[in-house]
Design an enzyme around this catalytic site. Structure first.
Site, PDB file in Angstrom:
ATOM      1  N   LEU A 180      -5.500   0.846   5.111  1.00  0.00           N
ATOM      2  CA  LEU A 180      -6.403   1.568   4.226  1.00  0.00           C
ATOM      3  C   LEU A 180      -6.379   3.015   4.676  1.00  0.00           C
ATOM      4  CD1 LEU A 180      -9.541  -0.799   4.177  1.00  0.00           C
ATOM      5  CD2 LEU A 180      -7.757  -0.623   2.434  1.00  0.00           C
ATOM      6  N   ASP A 181      -6.343   3.960   3.738  1.00  0.00           N
ATOM      7  CA  ASP A 181      -6.404   5.365   4.100  1.00  0.00           C
ATOM      8  C   ASP A 181      -7.634   5.619   4.964  1.00  0.00           C
ATOM      9  OD1 ASP A 181      -4.129   5.888   2.679  1.00  0.00           O
ATOM     10  OD2 ASP A 181      -5.150   6.700   0.923  1.00  0.00           O
ATOM     11  N   ARG A 182      -7.559   6.629   5.797  1.00  0.00           N
ATOM     12  CA  ARG A 182      -8.638   6.900   6.755  1.00  0.00           C
ATOM     13  C   ARG A 182     -10.002   7.040   6.077  1.00  0.00           C
ATOM     14  NH1 ARG A 182     -11.091  11.248   9.127  1.00  0.00           N
ATOM     15  NH2 ARG A 182      -9.950  12.729   7.838  1.00  0.00           N
ATOM     16  N   VAL A 184     -10.942   5.747   3.254  1.00  0.00           N
ATOM     17  CA  VAL A 184     -11.256   4.586   2.422  1.00  0.00           C
ATOM     18  C   VAL A 184     -11.951   3.531   3.278  1.00  0.00           C
ATOM     19  CG1 VAL A 184     -10.289   2.736   0.986  1.00  0.00           C
ATOM     20  CG2 VAL A 184      -9.333   5.049   0.879  1.00  0.00           C
ATOM     21  N   HIS A 286      -1.663   6.693  -1.621  1.00  0.00           N
ATOM     22  CA  HIS A 286      -2.697   7.279  -2.479  1.00  0.00           C
ATOM     23  C   HIS A 286      -2.604   6.792  -3.924  1.00  0.00           C
ATOM     24  CE1 HIS A 286      -3.205  11.027   0.372  1.00  0.00           C
ATOM     25  NE2 HIS A 286      -3.408   9.861   0.978  1.00  0.00           N
TER      26      HIS A 286
END
Length: 389
Positions: A180-182, A184, A286
């Site tokens: 997961l993106d930082r 998110v 993204h």
């Protein structure tokens, strides 16, 4: 403010060594046996900080670096520190080539091993707990808070989900099976054995895993299901993606990026914002964020993909921060205490707690992973507080 490029961001590979640096027996490297411990953290100003510690980065000379002097290499590639620092680091032996101290004019050769021993300061993250949702002998699921990376990367090592779990729950070796993106939040599935990690990996690579996220976006999202089939082109130097309709270009123009598809369904709207269910079919960098921007309804607090829809993005975000959304103190509010950590005379960050160039404000992106499911398994995560209108 954009983060300055640190050594941690480039080709250097982080590898904690197991010995003490010979030049000074007072400077001890972190033990590689355990990633982090409870006492490694300092809680200040609504953020989780890491006590600065000594660490050795290891890298090997690549084609671009070959032929440069050792000082020029670091000054050109790792701009987070001034040139004078690198001169001093080479002279003192904190930077070595093939384990040997070299002169500042030494010219590096292809594939040589370069080590950089330094006093490492990690950026802070929000103080939200990494909550364990489900625990089995071979898998654990957690609710990942926003702002915390999943595993060691870039400037982060201890201030990661894996690091915090190691410090607070001592779960042993962990294998995150998706990222997961930082910024998110939401469901994160972590295997506890290599065999279980391989089980999940095969299902993900085979397209057998269904993923669900929720997002709060700008405007009234269309009521009917909307499928976005647009290529994602990620620009690493800019740290952002762009979307291009795979069917919009003529025969003579090649569409950039990789194929990507996301399904969107509106859950609710209040006329200003909409809560949207997001089901990515593919997994590009993204993807959900840029596909929502592509629809004209970007995530309502996304600093990367709001800029086409808001004239003065910095003012918009500042107003929300002033209104109290995850407001945090300025880094300058920290007052050094010798009880927190010892100052390294060569460190360019001491006596500050956080590294130079760190962005002052970090918010939870309004994008949250709620469910992953595959053949014979399904894991869920509760909705966040912002998921109501």
């Amino acid at each position: 403010m954009k983060r300055k490029q640190q050594e941690d961001d480039t080709d250097a590979v982080e590898k904690p060594a197991s010995s003490i640096i010979a030049m000074n027996t007072d400077l001890v490297l972190q033990s590689p046996s355990k990633l982090s411990q409870k006492q490694d953290y300092i809680f200040h100003g609504g953020r989780r900080h890491v006590r600065p510690y000594y660490f050795e980065f290891i890298s090997h000379v690549n084609k671009r670096w070959t032929g440069k002097t050792i000082v020029d290499l670091f000054a050109d590639e790792f701009k987070g520190r001034p040139r004078d620092y690198y001169v001093g680091a080479v002279k003192s032996g904190r930077i070595k080539v093939d384990g040997e101290i070299v002169s500042v004019s030494y010219i590096v050769k292809s594939s040589q091993k370069i080590t950089h021993f330094l006093h490492r300061h990690e950026p802070p993250v929000m103080t939200d707990d990494v909550v364990i949702l489900h625990k089995e002998p071979d898998v654990v699921t957690v609710c990942k808070p926003a702002s915390i990376p999943v595993h060691p990367c870039g400037q982060y090592r201890k201030n990661t989900v894996v690091g915090i779990l190691d410090a607070e729950h001592d779960l042993g070796t962990l294998f995150p099976i998706h990222r997961l993106d930082r910024l998110v939040s939401g469901l994160l599935i972590i295997a506890r054995t290599a065999a279980k990690a391989d089980f999940f990996r095969k299902q993900i690579e085979g397209g057998m895993v269904k993923k669900r996220y929720i997002a709060k976006v700008i405007g009234v999202f269309p009521e009917d299901e909307k499928v976005v089939d647009a290529n994602i082109d990620y620009n690493g130097s800019q740290g952002r993606s762009t979307a291009e309709d795979a069917n919009s270009s003529g025969d003579d123009k090649k569409v950039k990026g990789k194929p990507a598809c996301t399904k969107f369904t509106r859950i609710d709207t209040n006329g200003t914002h909409s809560l949207v269910l997001c089901e990515p079919v593919t997994g590009r960098t993204h993807q959900i964020r840029v596909h929502l921007q592509y629809t004209g309804h970007p995530i309502a607090n996304d600093p990367l993909y709001l800029n086409r829809h808001i004239d003065n993005l910095e003012t918009y975000i500042a107003k929300r921060i002033d209104a109290g959304e995850k407001k945090m103190v300025s880094p300058d509010d920290y007052v050094y205490s010798s009880e927190d950590f010892s100052i390294d005379p060569m460190c360019t960050n001491c006596p500050k707690l956080i590294p130079q160039g760190y962005e002052e404000h970090d918010e939870a992106l309004w994008l949250h992973c709620v469910r992953y499911s595959g053949t014979g398994w399904e894991y869920e995560c509760p909705y966040p507080s912002w998921a109501s209108l």
